[in-house]
Design a protein around this motif. Structure first.
Motif, mmCIF file in Angstrom:
data_model
loop_
_atom_site.group_PDB
_atom_site.id
_atom_site.type_symbol
_atom_site.label_atom_id
_atom_site.label_comp_id
_atom_site.label_asym_id
_atom_site.label_seq_id
_atom_site.Cartn_x
_atom_site.Cartn_y
_atom_site.Cartn_z
ATOM 1 N N ARG A 18 17.059 -7.352 -20.060
ATOM 2 C CA ARG A 18 17.184 -8.234 -18.902
ATOM 3 C C ARG A 18 16.664 -7.511 -17.667
ATOM 4 O O ARG A 18 16.865 -6.305 -17.514
ATOM 5 C CB ARG A 18 18.646 -8.642 -18.693
ATOM 6 C CG ARG A 18 19.221 -9.506 -19.803
ATOM 7 C CD ARG A 18 20.698 -9.780 -19.563
ATOM 8 N NE ARG A 18 20.916 -10.409 -18.267
ATOM 9 C CZ ARG A 18 20.828 -11.718 -18.053
ATOM 10 N NH1 ARG A 18 20.502 -12.519 -19.046
ATOM 11 N NH2 ARG A 18 21.058 -12.222 -16.867
ATOM 12 N N PRO A 19 16.031 -8.231 -16.761
ATOM 13 C CA PRO A 19 15.542 -7.599 -15.532
ATOM 14 C C PRO A 19 16.696 -7.312 -14.581
ATOM 15 O O PRO A 19 17.794 -7.870 -14.732
ATOM 16 C CB PRO A 19 14.595 -8.658 -14.957
ATOM 17 C CG PRO A 19 15.150 -9.953 -15.452
ATOM 18 C CD PRO A 19 15.687 -9.657 -16.824
ATOM 19 N N PRO A 20 16.498 -6.459 -13.601
ATOM 20 C CA PRO A 20 17.540 -6.241 -12.586
ATOM 21 C C PRO A 20 17.884 -7.552 -11.887
ATOM 22 O O PRO A 20 17.019 -8.404 -11.660
ATOM 23 C CB PRO A 20 16.877 -5.242 -11.622
ATOM 24 C CG PRO A 20 15.832 -4.558 -12.437
ATOM 25 C CD PRO A 20 15.334 -5.573 -13.417
ATOM 26 N N ASP A 21 19.141 -7.714 -11.530
ATOM 27 C CA ASP A 21 19.602 -8.954 -10.901
ATOM 28 C C ASP A 21 18.858 -9.205 -9.599
ATOM 29 O O ASP A 21 18.768 -8.326 -8.733
ATOM 30 C CB ASP A 21 21.108 -8.873 -10.625
ATOM 31 C CG ASP A 21 21.924 -8.903 -11.905
ATOM 32 O OD1 ASP A 21 21.390 -9.393 -12.924
ATOM 33 O OD2 ASP A 21 23.081 -8.431 -11.891
ATOM 34 N N GLY A 22 18.344 -10.417 -9.461
ATOM 35 C CA GLY A 22 17.709 -10.839 -8.222
ATOM 36 C C GLY A 22 16.302 -10.332 -8.007
ATOM 37 O O GLY A 22 15.691 -10.645 -6.979
ATOM 38 N N LEU A 23 15.748 -9.571 -8.946
ATOM 39 C CA LEU A 23 14.423 -8.996 -8.728
ATOM 40 C C LEU A 23 13.357 -10.091 -8.637
ATOM 41 O O LEU A 23 12.486 -10.045 -7.754
ATOM 42 C CB LEU A 23 14.082 -8.023 -9.853
ATOM 43 C CG LEU A 23 12.695 -7.378 -9.778
ATOM 44 C CD1 LEU A 23 12.518 -6.598 -8.489
ATOM 45 C CD2 LEU A 23 12.461 -6.470 -10.989
ATOM 46 N N GLU A 24 13.412 -11.080 -9.523
ATOM 47 C CA GLU A 24 12.393 -12.128 -9.494
ATOM 48 C C GLU A 24 12.448 -12.902 -8.172
ATOM 49 O O GLU A 24 11.403 -13.194 -7.566
ATOM 50 C CB GLU A 24 12.592 -13.090 -10.658
ATOM 51 C CG GLU A 24 11.540 -14.189 -10.697
ATOM 52 C CD GLU A 24 11.735 -15.146 -11.858
ATOM 53 O OE1 GLU A 24 10.856 -16.009 -12.062
ATOM 54 O OE2 GLU A 24 12.766 -15.042 -12.551
ATOM 55 N N GLU A 25 13.655 -13.234 -7.700
ATOM 56 C CA GLU A 25 13.781 -13.975 -6.450
ATOM 57 C C GLU A 25 13.236 -13.173 -5.276
ATOM 58 O O GLU A 25 12.563 -13.714 -4.390
ATOM 59 C CB GLU A 25 15.239 -14.345 -6.201
ATOM 60 C CG GLU A 25 15.798 -15.393 -7.151
ATOM 61 C CD GLU A 25 16.095 -14.820 -8.536
ATOM 62 O OE1 GLU A 25 16.084 -13.575 -8.675
ATOM 63 O OE2 GLU A 25 16.327 -15.615 -9.471
ATOM 64 N N ARG A 26 13.503 -11.864 -5.258
ATOM 65 C CA ARG A 26 12.998 -11.038 -4.154
ATOM 66 C C ARG A 26 11.479 -10.886 -4.214
ATOM 67 O O ARG A 26 10.806 -10.848 -3.182
ATOM 68 C CB ARG A 26 13.682 -9.671 -4.184
ATOM 69 C CG ARG A 26 15.137 -9.733 -3.726
ATOM 70 C CD ARG A 26 15.782 -8.380 -3.716
ATOM 71 N NE ARG A 26 16.138 -7.923 -5.046
ATOM 72 C CZ ARG A 26 15.874 -6.732 -5.534
ATOM 73 N NH1 ARG A 26 15.204 -5.838 -4.821
ATOM 74 N NH2 ARG A 26 16.263 -6.394 -6.748
ATOM 75 N N LEU A 27 10.940 -10.808 -5.415
ATOM 76 C CA LEU A 27 9.480 -10.734 -5.541
ATOM 77 C C LEU A 27 8.823 -12.022 -5.064
ATOM 78 O O LEU A 27 7.788 -11.984 -4.377
ATOM 79 C CB LEU A 27 9.104 -10.461 -7.000
ATOM 80 C CG LEU A 27 9.338 -9.040 -7.504
ATOM 81 C CD1 LEU A 27 9.171 -8.989 -9.022
ATOM 82 C CD2 LEU A 27 8.368 -8.060 -6.852
ATOM 83 N N ARG A 28 9.399 -13.152 -5.406
ATOM 84 C CA ARG A 28 8.829 -14.422 -4.967
ATOM 85 C C ARG A 28 8.966 -14.595 -3.457
ATOM 86 O O ARG A 28 8.078 -15.158 -2.799
ATOM 87 C CB ARG A 28 9.478 -15.584 -5.709
ATOM 88 C CG ARG A 28 9.217 -15.535 -7.213
ATOM 89 C CD ARG A 28 9.556 -16.826 -7.916
ATOM 90 N NE ARG A 28 9.294 -16.701 -9.353
ATOM 91 C CZ ARG A 28 8.102 -16.805 -9.916
ATOM 92 N NH1 ARG A 28 7.050 -17.040 -9.146
ATOM 93 N NH2 ARG A 28 7.947 -16.681 -11.227
ATOM 94 N N LEU A 29 10.065 -14.119 -2.891
ATOM 95 C CA LEU A 29 10.219 -14.151 -1.433
ATOM 96 C C LEU A 29 9.162 -13.270 -0.765
ATOM 97 O O LEU A 29 8.555 -13.665 0.242
ATOM 98 C CB LEU A 29 11.619 -13.685 -1.046
ATOM 99 C CG LEU A 29 11.865 -13.517 0.460
ATOM 100 C CD1 LEU A 29 11.770 -14.854 1.162
ATOM 101 C CD2 LEU A 29 13.222 -12.861 0.715
ATOM 102 N N ALA A 30 8.934 -12.084 -1.321
ATOM 103 C CA ALA A 30 7.928 -11.193 -0.744
ATOM 104 C C ALA A 30 6.539 -11.818 -0.815
ATOM 105 O O ALA A 30 5.758 -11.744 0.141
ATOM 106 C CB ALA A 30 7.945 -9.851 -1.477
ATOM 107 N N ALA A 31 6.220 -12.450 -1.954
ATOM 108 C CA ALA A 31 4.906 -13.071 -2.096
ATOM 109 C C ALA A 31 4.741 -14.237 -1.127
ATOM 110 O O ALA A 31 3.660 -14.440 -0.556
ATOM 111 C CB ALA A 31 4.711 -13.545 -3.534
#
Length: 359
Positions: free
Chosen positions: A244-257
């Protein structure tokens, strides 16, 4: 505003060295296997898959290898079929030799092009069909077609099996590291811009990392994350990433993008304001109050975004940034200043959507 330029991010020297060694190993192993097998004395097709298949995403090697193998099979089959009906010319006359060769070559070329475009995959034709068809035609020796099929299969198998095993990447770690680097550089950039705005200087200065590479970092990290999601189709032996990926990593990456686009717009507008207003004001001239009053808003936006990209609560910082946005809008309501604030306002909207998604 200029668009985002697709500038590839250069990997560090250690990663480039690992890629070179991986390619060399995946080319040498099938070469010596085919020499031992006795397919030919110079089994070049066995070494080519390492060069043509291996990319930065080694987990994509099975898909690329399968596409190449299918292209080789189709190309060899097409040329074999054409040469069965139009054998290589053997006439002694030069004129008849040239005419027969032209007819057979055009037939192979037409069939290879048709097969290449009929096997259109991944947004591009399968060029391996035409390449294999022409190579078999140029080397019309007994048994060469079978030898090329065998050598290509050995080379592709070596790449698919060995490539991901040699220094397998950790896409989650790569994505998190890239996000942290981007966050630090972005906070430094916005802090420098805010300091110059508050001091009454020009909004941008040479040497700031405002080029396309900075704004492409979030997309690069998001691509690494998505590669990690695709790795579940591979055997567990290949994987070095957690389940499993670290919690919230995908959301933070999409916010950064998402915010990279809005902040790139903001910095480009600052550059345009500096260009139209002049690189520097004469001594004794009062600084542009709209730019000077923008400094606290830039700092508050930077704090809110920094907290959100770290995974912390940014609600209070976002509320403060919105208050400063409203105050700046009331003090400087012109359309010229509204365009300047637009990038920051869109950044606040992205942060608000990120907060609501976490609730």
């Amino acid at each position: 505003m200029s668009g985002t330029v697709a500038v590839p991010l250069a990997p560090p020297p250690r990663a480039r060295l690992r890629s070179a060694v991986r390619l060399a190993v995946c080319a040498a192993v099938p070469w010596f296997l085919c020499l031992w097998w006795g397919t030919s004395t110079v089994p070049v097709p066995a070494a080519l898959p390492a060069v043509l298949i291996l990319r930065d995403d080694v987990y994509d090697a099975p898909r690329r290898g399968w596409e190449r193998l299918v292209g080789v099979v189709v190309g060899v089959a097409l040329t074999t079929l054409v040469l069965h009906w139009l054998p290589p010319p053997t006439a002694s006359s030069v004129a008849s030799l040239s005419a027969a060769a032209s007819v057979s070559f055009l037939a192979v070329l037409a069939c290879g092009c048709a097969g290449m475009y009929l096997m259109y995959q991944g947004g591009a034709p399968n060029q391996q069909v035409l390449v294999s068809a022409l190579v078999i035609y140029a080397t019309a020796l007994p048994g060469y077609a079978v030898a090329r099929l065998a050598e290509s299969a050995v080379g592709i198998a070596a790449v698919v099996l060995l490539g991901p095993l040699l220094w397998p990447p950790d896409p989650y770690r790569s994505a998190a590291t890239g996000l942290a680097t981007y966050r630090d550089e972005l906070v430094d950039l916005l802090g420098t811009v805010a300091a110059r705005l508050g001091a009454g200087g020009p909004p941008t200065v040479p040497g700031l990392p405002e080029d396309a590479e900075l704004w492409l970092r979030p997309r690069s990290g998001l691509a690494a994350y998505e590669r990690a999601a695709r790795r579940t189709r591979l055997p567990r032996l290949y994987l070095r990433t957690p389940a499993r990926p670290p919690d919230g990593l995908e959301e933070r990456l999409r916010l950064a993008a998402r915010t990279a686009l809005t902040l790139q717009y903001f910095t480009e507008e600052l550059r345009e304001r500096a260009r139209t207003d002049g690189p520097a004001r004469p001594p004794g001239t009062v600084p542009d109050p709209a730019l000077r009053d923008l400094a606290p808003l830039v700092r508050a936006t930077a704090r809110a975004l920094d907290a959100a990209l770290r995974g912390a609560d940014c609600a209070a910082d976002l509320d403060r940034a919105r208050e400063l946005d409203l105050a700046h809008r009331a003090a400087h309501p012109t359309r010229h200043d509204a365009v300047l604030r637009a990038g920051l306002h869109l950044t606040h909207e992205a942060l608000a959507a990120h907060l609501s998604a976490r609730l």
